[in-house]
Design a protein around this motif. Sequence first.
Motif, PDB file in Angstrom:
ATOM      1  N   SER A 493       0.954  -1.177  -0.090  1.00 23.03           N
ATOM      2  CA  SER A 493      -0.006  -0.007   0.012  1.00 23.03           C
ATOM      3  C   SER A 493       0.816   1.095  -0.056  1.00 23.03           C
ATOM      4  O   SER A 493       0.292   2.297  -0.165  1.00 23.03           O
ATOM      5  N   GLY A 494       2.132   1.122   0.408  1.00 28.23           N
ATOM      6  CA  GLY A 494       2.892   2.252   0.504  1.00 28.23           C
ATOM      7  C   GLY A 494       2.806   3.269   1.477  1.00 28.23           C
ATOM      8  O   GLY A 494       3.427   4.303   1.620  1.00 28.23           O
ATOM      9  N   THR A 495       2.267   2.715   2.473  1.00 27.50           N
ATOM     10  CA  THR A 495       1.982   3.565   3.751  1.00 27.50           C
ATOM     11  C   THR A 495       3.092   3.450   4.705  1.00 27.50           C
ATOM     12  O   THR A 495       3.514   4.459   5.640  1.00 27.50           O
ATOM     13  N   LEU A 496       4.066   2.614   4.669  1.00 23.72           N
ATOM     14  CA  LEU A 496       5.142   2.457   5.230  1.00 23.72           C
ATOM     15  C   LEU A 496       6.466   2.593   4.341  1.00 23.72           C
ATOM     16  O   LEU A 496       6.497   1.841   3.389  1.00 23.72           O
ATOM     17  N   THR A 570      28.511  11.853   5.055  1.00 17.29           N
ATOM     18  CA  THR A 570      27.168  12.261   5.661  1.00 17.29           C
ATOM     19  C   THR A 570      26.388  11.008   5.247  1.00 17.29           C
ATOM     20  O   THR A 570      26.280  10.305   3.977  1.00 17.29           O
ATOM     21  N   ALA A 571      25.320  10.725   6.153  1.00 19.33           N
ATOM     22  CA  ALA A 571      24.515   9.653   6.053  1.00 19.33           C
ATOM     23  C   ALA A 571      23.261  10.044   6.776  1.00 19.33           C
ATOM     24  O   ALA A 571      23.167  10.554   7.865  1.00 19.33           O
ATOM     25  N   SER A 572      21.851   9.644   6.053  1.00 22.67           N
ATOM     26  CA  SER A 572      20.800   9.948   6.904  1.00 22.67           C
ATOM     27  C   SER A 572      19.813   8.946   6.538  1.00 22.67           C
ATOM     28  O   SER A 572      19.722   8.306   5.392  1.00 22.67           O
ATOM     29  N   TRP A 573      19.100   8.244   7.501  1.00 24.31           N
ATOM     30  CA  TRP A 573      18.292   7.016   7.303  1.00 24.31           C
ATOM     31  C   TRP A 573      17.107   7.594   7.797  1.00 24.31           C
ATOM     32  O   TRP A 573      16.915   8.136   9.122  1.00 24.31           O
ATOM     33  N   GLY A 574      15.922   7.198   7.346  1.00 24.23           N
ATOM     34  CA  GLY A 574      14.635   7.778   7.801  1.00 24.23           C
ATOM     35  C   GLY A 574      13.404   6.584   7.523  1.00 24.23           C
ATOM     36  O   GLY A 574      13.323   6.010   6.837  1.00 24.23           O
ATOM     37  N   LEU A 575      12.583   6.624   8.412  1.00 22.56           N
ATOM     38  CA  LEU A 575      11.363   5.952   8.110  1.00 22.56           C
ATOM     39  C   LEU A 575      10.054   6.671   8.304  1.00 22.56           C
ATOM     40  O   LEU A 575       9.732   7.511   9.291  1.00 22.56           O
ATOM     41  N   LYS A 576       9.051   6.442   7.381  1.00 22.16           N
ATOM     42  CA  LYS A 576       7.769   7.230   7.408  1.00 22.16           C
ATOM     43  C   LYS A 576       6.723   6.386   7.441  1.00 22.16           C
ATOM     44  O   LYS A 576       6.458   5.469   6.623  1.00 22.16           O
ATOM     45  N   GLN A 577       5.501   6.710   8.061  1.00 25.21           N
ATOM     46  CA  GLN A 577       4.327   5.854   8.362  1.00 25.21           C
ATOM     47  C   GLN A 577       3.197   6.960   8.175  1.00 25.21           C
ATOM     48  O   GLN A 577       2.995   7.790   8.865  1.00 25.21           O
TER      49      GLN A 577
END
Length: 682
Positions: A493-496, A570-577
Motif C-alpha cells: 500500500s506504500g503507507t510505510l 554524511t548519511a541519513s536514514w529515515g522511516l515514514k508511516q
Amino acid sequence: MINYDFSLSWKKKIPDGIEQLFRIMKLTSLLLLAVCLHLSAETRSQTVSLNVKNQPIKNVFQAIEKQTNLTVIFNDRLVNRSAPVSIHVHNMSLTEALETLLKPVSLTYQITENTIVITKRATSPPPETLRAPVPQQQRVISGQVTDNQGEFLQGVTVSIQGTAVATTTDEAGRYQLTLPANSTTLIFSLVGYERVEHALTETENTVNISMIPAISDLDEVVVVAYGTQKKISVTGAIASIQTKEIKQSPAANLAVTLAGRLPGLTALQRSGEPGRDYTALFLRGMGTLNATAPIILVDGVEREMTYIDPNEVESVSILKDASSTALFGVRGANGVILVTTKRGSSGKPAIGLTYEQGLQGFTRSPSVLTAYEWASLRNQAWANDNPNVDPNDPVNQPPYSEYALDRFLYQDYPEAYPNTNWQKLLFNDWVSQQRYNLNITGGGDYVQYFVNVGFLDQGGQWKISPDVTEYDPSGFLKRYNFRSNIDAKLNKSGTLSTFLNAAGYFEQVNSPNADTEEIFRRTYSFFPVVLPGPLSPDGEVLIGPGNYNVSPWALINRSGYRRETRNNITASWGLKQDLDRLTEGLSAKFMASFDTRTVYSLTASKEYQRWIQVIDPNTPNHLGMDSVEYRRMFLELENTPLSIGSGSNFQSFFNFQLSADYQRTFNEKHTVTGMLLAQQEV
C-alpha cells in the motif's frame, strides 16, 4: 515627314518680307528633322565593349552610360529582383548588346533621344502542357480532445502549422477541419493546458488527443523548513531556484553559484584561491551582531553546502522573513537556506555524463608601468619637492640621470637597469578548470534511486618555476564527490516507506608555504627598477634593500608547500508511516543522521640564501658599463631541505528528528497543514 500649312483669312497680298520669313522657317524645320534622324541613326549604331561576371545589372548600365553618353532609366523594383548577370562582348552594336543583356532577365529597352528606358518584357501565356495541374481533392480530418482524466475539453483551438486555418472544439470536444495541400502538423492549444503538436500521416483521417494540464507557478511546490507547500498558499518571503539555473555557473563552490540568482541573498567571496574560497552568505543583511550566517539545511539536516556538487542539487530555497523562519526560533534570525538534492523516479535507468571546461582569472589587475615611465615619474616627483634647486648643483640632483633614463628606455644593460614586470612573472592570466560528472537514476514501483559521482580539477594562479622539481608548490584543488539517495516502500500500500541518503567528498588542496595576502603585497610593492629578476646569475634568490628584503618569487618557489587532505561522509536514514487509519492526512516520520569530517594537514617548509645586487657607477666593467656584483645577506640562512610537519582534525555529528505531520484538503478548496517536530543534535 512633317508638313507645315499656313492659311490666311484675308485676301490681301502678302508682303515680300513676310513671305521670305515663311520660306526661312520651312527650311529650318527641314534641317532640324534631318539632324534628328541622323542622331537617332548614330545612337543606334554605337558600339560597346563589356566584360562583366556575376555583377548586379546596375553596374552594367553604368558601364554603358560611360561608353555611349546615354542615360539609362529603369525602375528599381524591376532591377533589384534580377539575379547577377554576366556578359562578354567586344565592339558590339548597342542594340545587340542590350538585347543580349536584357533578354535572360525578362527585360527589354527603348531608345528615345539621349535615354535608354528599361521596361519589363511582355510574357506570352504558357503552353497548354505547362499549365499548373488541377489541385487534388482536399482532405477532411476530425477527432475528439479530452484531458488526462478523460473529460471532454471545449474551446480547444485546433490549427494547422504554418497556415491561418483553425477551428475550436464543441462541448463534446469534437472538431472537424479541412486540410490544405501539404499540411504536416496539427496544433492543439488551450489556456491552462500544455500545447500539443501532432504530425500527420498521409492516411490519417481521425486524430484524438489527450491534453495535460499545465503546472502554473502558483501550483509549484516549494520547500519550507522541514516540509513542502504549494506556492499559492505561502505567505512568507520565500525564493527558490532549480537545478537548471544552478548549473549555469561553472563555479567550484555551490555558494558562489547562488550569487545574483536569489533576491535578498548576498554572497561575499573573500578569496578565489582553490579550496580556500570561503563564501559568506547574508539574507537581507545581518540580523544579529555575532553569528550573522543563515542556517543551511541539506535534505533537512544542518550541513555545509560549499562542497556539494551542483549536479546533485534539485533546488535551493531561501526563507527570509520571520513567518518563514518561525520554526527555527531565534536561530533563524539571519534566514534559512534549504538545499534539496535529487531523488530517483520510477522508470528505466537514465544515465547522464557531463564534462565542463572553464577558464578562471583575476577579476581585475592593476596596470604596470615600465621602468622608464617609473623612473621619469620619480624624477618629476623629486622636482615637485625641490622646485628651487640649481640644475648645476653637484649634490642635489634627480634620483635618475639622463644616462640612467636612456638605459631604462633602450634596455641595453638590463642587468643594472632592469625592466621587470613582477605581475607577469609570478601570475598566470588564465588557468583551466574541469568538472566530470556521471549520474544514474531510475527505479521501479517499490524502489527508486539516484546515484552521482563527480570529479573537479581546479588550477591555481601562481606561476611555478620549472627549476622546482623536488616538490610541487602550485595551487590546485582536486575533489571527488559521490551521492546515493534511495527511497523504498516497505508494503504494497506504500503507507510505510524508508529512505537512505549517503554522500561525501574527498579532496586535496595544495598551495605554496606562504600567505596569499603577503605574496600579493610583496608583488605589487616591487617596482620594475628594483631587481633584474628573481635570481642571481648563480641561481640564488635576490632581494632588494629596505622593504624589498623579501622576494615574492621565493615565497612561491623556495618556501615549500602546504597540502590539506579533507574528507567528509554524511548519511541519513529515515522511516515514514502514514496514519490515515487514525485520521486522513496524518503521518509520522523519524530520521537519524551521522556526519563525520577529517582534515589532515601537511606543511613542508624550507629556507634559502638571500643575496643583494650592488651597482657601482664609478667602476666600469670590461664593457665600459657600471660594474655589478652580488653579496650574500643574512649569513645564518642556508639552502635547507624540506622540513615536514603534519596535523589532523576529526569531527563527528549526530542528528535525530521525530515529527508528526498533518496535511489535508477539504472540498478541494481548503487546505489545513500542521507539524510537531522534536530534534536533538549531538
